[in-house]
Design a protein around this motif. Structure first.
Motif, short mmCIF file in Angstrom:
data_model
loop_
_atom_site.label_atom_id
_atom_site.label_comp_id
_atom_site.label_asym_id
_atom_site.label_seq_id
_atom_site.Cartn_x
_atom_site.Cartn_y
_atom_site.Cartn_z
N ARG A 130 0.82 -1.21 0.00
CA ARG A 130 0.00 0.00 0.00
C ARG A 130 0.85 1.27 0.00
O ARG A 130 0.32 2.38 -0.04
N VAL A 131 2.18 1.11 0.04
CA VAL A 131 3.09 2.25 0.15
C VAL A 131 3.87 2.43 -1.14
O VAL A 131 4.41 1.48 -1.71
N GLU A 132 3.95 3.68 -1.60
CA GLU A 132 4.82 4.05 -2.71
C GLU A 132 5.91 4.97 -2.16
O GLU A 132 5.61 6.00 -1.56
N VAL A 133 7.16 4.60 -2.36
CA VAL A 133 8.30 5.38 -1.89
C VAL A 133 8.94 6.11 -3.07
O VAL A 133 9.31 5.48 -4.07
N ILE A 134 9.04 7.43 -2.95
CA ILE A 134 9.62 8.26 -4.00
C ILE A 134 10.80 9.03 -3.42
O ILE A 134 10.66 9.71 -2.40
N VAL A 135 11.95 8.91 -4.04
CA VAL A 135 13.10 9.74 -3.67
C VAL A 135 13.02 11.00 -4.51
O VAL A 135 13.24 10.96 -5.73
N GLY A 136 12.65 12.10 -3.89
CA GLY A 136 12.46 13.32 -4.64
C GLY A 136 12.12 14.49 -3.74
O GLY A 136 12.11 14.38 -2.52
N ASP A 137 11.82 15.61 -4.35
CA ASP A 137 11.54 16.87 -3.67
C ASP A 137 10.06 16.93 -3.29
O ASP A 137 9.18 16.99 -4.16
N GLY A 138 9.79 16.91 -1.98
CA GLY A 138 8.41 16.94 -1.52
C GLY A 138 7.68 18.22 -1.89
O GLY A 138 6.48 18.21 -2.17
N TYR A 139 8.41 19.33 -1.90
CA TYR A 139 7.81 20.62 -2.27
C TYR A 139 7.28 20.55 -3.70
O TYR A 139 6.15 20.96 -3.97
N MET A 140 8.08 20.02 -4.61
CA MET A 140 7.67 19.93 -6.00
C MET A 140 6.58 18.88 -6.20
O MET A 140 5.69 19.06 -7.04
N HIS A 141 6.64 17.81 -5.45
CA HIS A 141 5.61 16.78 -5.55
C HIS A 141 4.24 17.37 -5.21
O HIS A 141 3.26 17.13 -5.92
N ILE A 142 4.19 18.14 -4.16
CA ILE A 142 2.94 18.76 -3.75
C ILE A 142 2.45 19.74 -4.82
O ILE A 142 1.26 19.78 -5.16
N ALA A 143 3.37 20.51 -5.38
CA ALA A 143 2.99 21.48 -6.40
C ALA A 143 2.37 20.83 -7.63
O ALA A 143 1.54 21.44 -8.32
N LYS A 144 2.75 19.58 -7.90
CA LYS A 144 2.28 18.88 -9.10
C LYS A 144 1.06 17.99 -8.85
O LYS A 144 0.56 17.35 -9.79
N HIS A 145 0.57 17.93 -7.61
CA HIS A 145 -0.54 17.03 -7.29
C HIS A 145 -1.67 17.81 -6.63
O HIS A 145 -1.83 17.80 -5.40
N LYS A 146 -2.47 18.47 -7.44
CA LYS A 146 -3.61 19.22 -6.93
C LYS A 146 -4.77 18.28 -6.60
O LYS A 146 -5.04 17.33 -7.34
N ASN A 147 -5.44 18.56 -5.49
CA ASN A 147 -6.66 17.82 -5.12
C ASN A 147 -6.44 16.31 -5.11
O ASN A 147 -7.27 15.54 -5.57
#
Length: 275
Positions: free
Chosen positions: A130-147
Motif C-alpha cells: 500500500r506504500v509508494e516510496v519516492i526519492v524526490g523533492d516533496g515541495y515539487m511533488h505537492i505542487a504537481k498534485h492538486k486535489n
C-alpha cells in the motif's frame, strides 16, 4: 576511552549521550548523516548534527504525527508523507485500514536506505504494497498534485538545509491545494522553549490558509527541550470534535483515544504563543 555524541541545541545548551558504535558517518548529497548506537537510546539517526530518531523513544513522535489527523478525517484513503525517510510515520499510517495508498516522498535516498538497514522496527512498512516510496523533492511533488490527498503529513527536520522551504507559507498554500475538499495536514513545528518565533510564524501562516488550525504537543526526550509541538490545518474536520469512543483500537505505545483531546490542551505559555 568513552565516545560521546553531543547535539548543540542552542549556543548555550545541548544534550549528550554515550556512543558504543558508529555504523555510518556520511555526507550525502543533501546533509550530513550518521547512524550510531547509543547506550541510553539504542540505534539513533542524526542529520546535520540533530537527532532525528532513536529506537527507544521514536514511537512518540511517529504516533503523534500520524494518528490525530487520521482519526479526525472520516475517510483517509490517500495519504502523503513528506520527509520521514526513516519510515516511522508510514508504519503508523499502515495501522489504519481505511488508508488505501500512502506515498512517501523524501529528498535523501540515503536516509531510506540506511533506515531499512539499521532501523528495521521503524522502517519495516516501507515495503508494504500500500506504500509508494519516492526519492524526490516533496515541495515539487505537492505542487504537481492538486486535489490528490485526503491527509498530508510533513515529517521534516528543523528548518535548516533542504527543509527550509518546508516551513514557508508558499508550501502551506501548496499543501492546501494538494488536499481534497475536506483534507487535513499536519506538520511537526518544533519546541516552544527555543523556537517560539517559529511556532508563532507557522501558526500565523497556516491560519491565513486553513479555516481550522490546532496545535498539540507531546513529550519526546531526545528532541530539544523534550516538549514538542505539531500544527494541524484542516479544511473541514476539527480534531477537537472527535469523541474518544469513536476512535478505533490499534496498537500504540503513546497515543490513546483519551490522549487525543488531551494533547490539544497546551501549557499556558504555549497557548499564549498561538492565540
Amino acid at each position: 576511552m568513552d565516545l560521546w555524541y553531543t547535539e548543540k541545541q542552542t549556543d548555550n545548551f545541548g544534550i549528550t549521550m554515550k556512543v558504543t558504535r558508529t555504523y555510518e558517518n556520511e555526507q550525502t548529497d543533501f546533509q550530513h548523516l550518521t547512524m550510531i548506537e547509543t547506550e541510553e537510546w539504542g540505534t539513533m539517526l542524526t542529520l546535520d548534527g540533530m537527532v532525528m530518531t532513536s529506537v527507544r523513544d521514536e514511537f512518540v513522535y511517529h504516533e503523534m504525527v500520524a494518528h490525530p489527523a487520521l482519526v479526525t478525517h472520516p475517510n483517509p484513503e490517500n495519504v502523503l508523507v513528506v520527509g520521514g525517510g526513516d519510515g516511522g510515520v508510514i508504519r503508523e499510517v499502515m495501522k489504519h485500514p481505511k488508508v488505501k495508498k500512502a506515498v512517501l516522498v523524501d529528498i535523501d535516498g540515503k536516509v531510506i536506505e540506511y533506515s531499512k538497514k539499521y532501523l528495521p522496527t521503524i522502517a519495516g512498512e516501507l515495503d508494504n504494497p500500500r506504500v509508494e516510496v519516492i526519492v524526490g523533492d516533496g515541495y515539487m511533488h505537492i505542487a504537481k498534485h492538486k486535489n490528490a490527498y485526503d491527509v498530508i503529513m510533513v515529517d521534516s527536520t528543523e528548518p535548516v538545509g533542504p527543509a527550509v522551504e518546508l516551513f514557508s507559507k508558499g508550501f502551506y498554500q501548496g499543501i492546501y491545494e494538494a488536499l481534497k475538499e475536506d483534507g487535513i495536514f499536519v506538520a511537526q513545528t518544533d519546541n516552544p522553549w527555543f523556537k517560539a518565533d517559529l511556532i508563532q510564524t507557522v501558526n500565523r501562516d497556516v491560519k491565513e490558509i486553513f479555516p481550522i488550525v490546532r496545535v498539540y504537543g507531546a513529550n519526546i526526550p531526545t528532541y530539544p527541550s523534550g516538549l514538542w509541538t505539531f500544527t494541524m490545518g484542516s479544511k473541514k474536520h476539527d480534531p477537537l470534535a472527535v469523541e474518544a469512543a469513536s476512535i478505533p483500537e490499534f496498537e500504540t505505545k503513546y497515543y490513546t483515544p483519551r490522549l487525543h483531546a488531551a494533547a490539544f490542551v497546551l501549557p499556558k505559555f504555549v497557548e499564549d504563543l498561538v492565540k
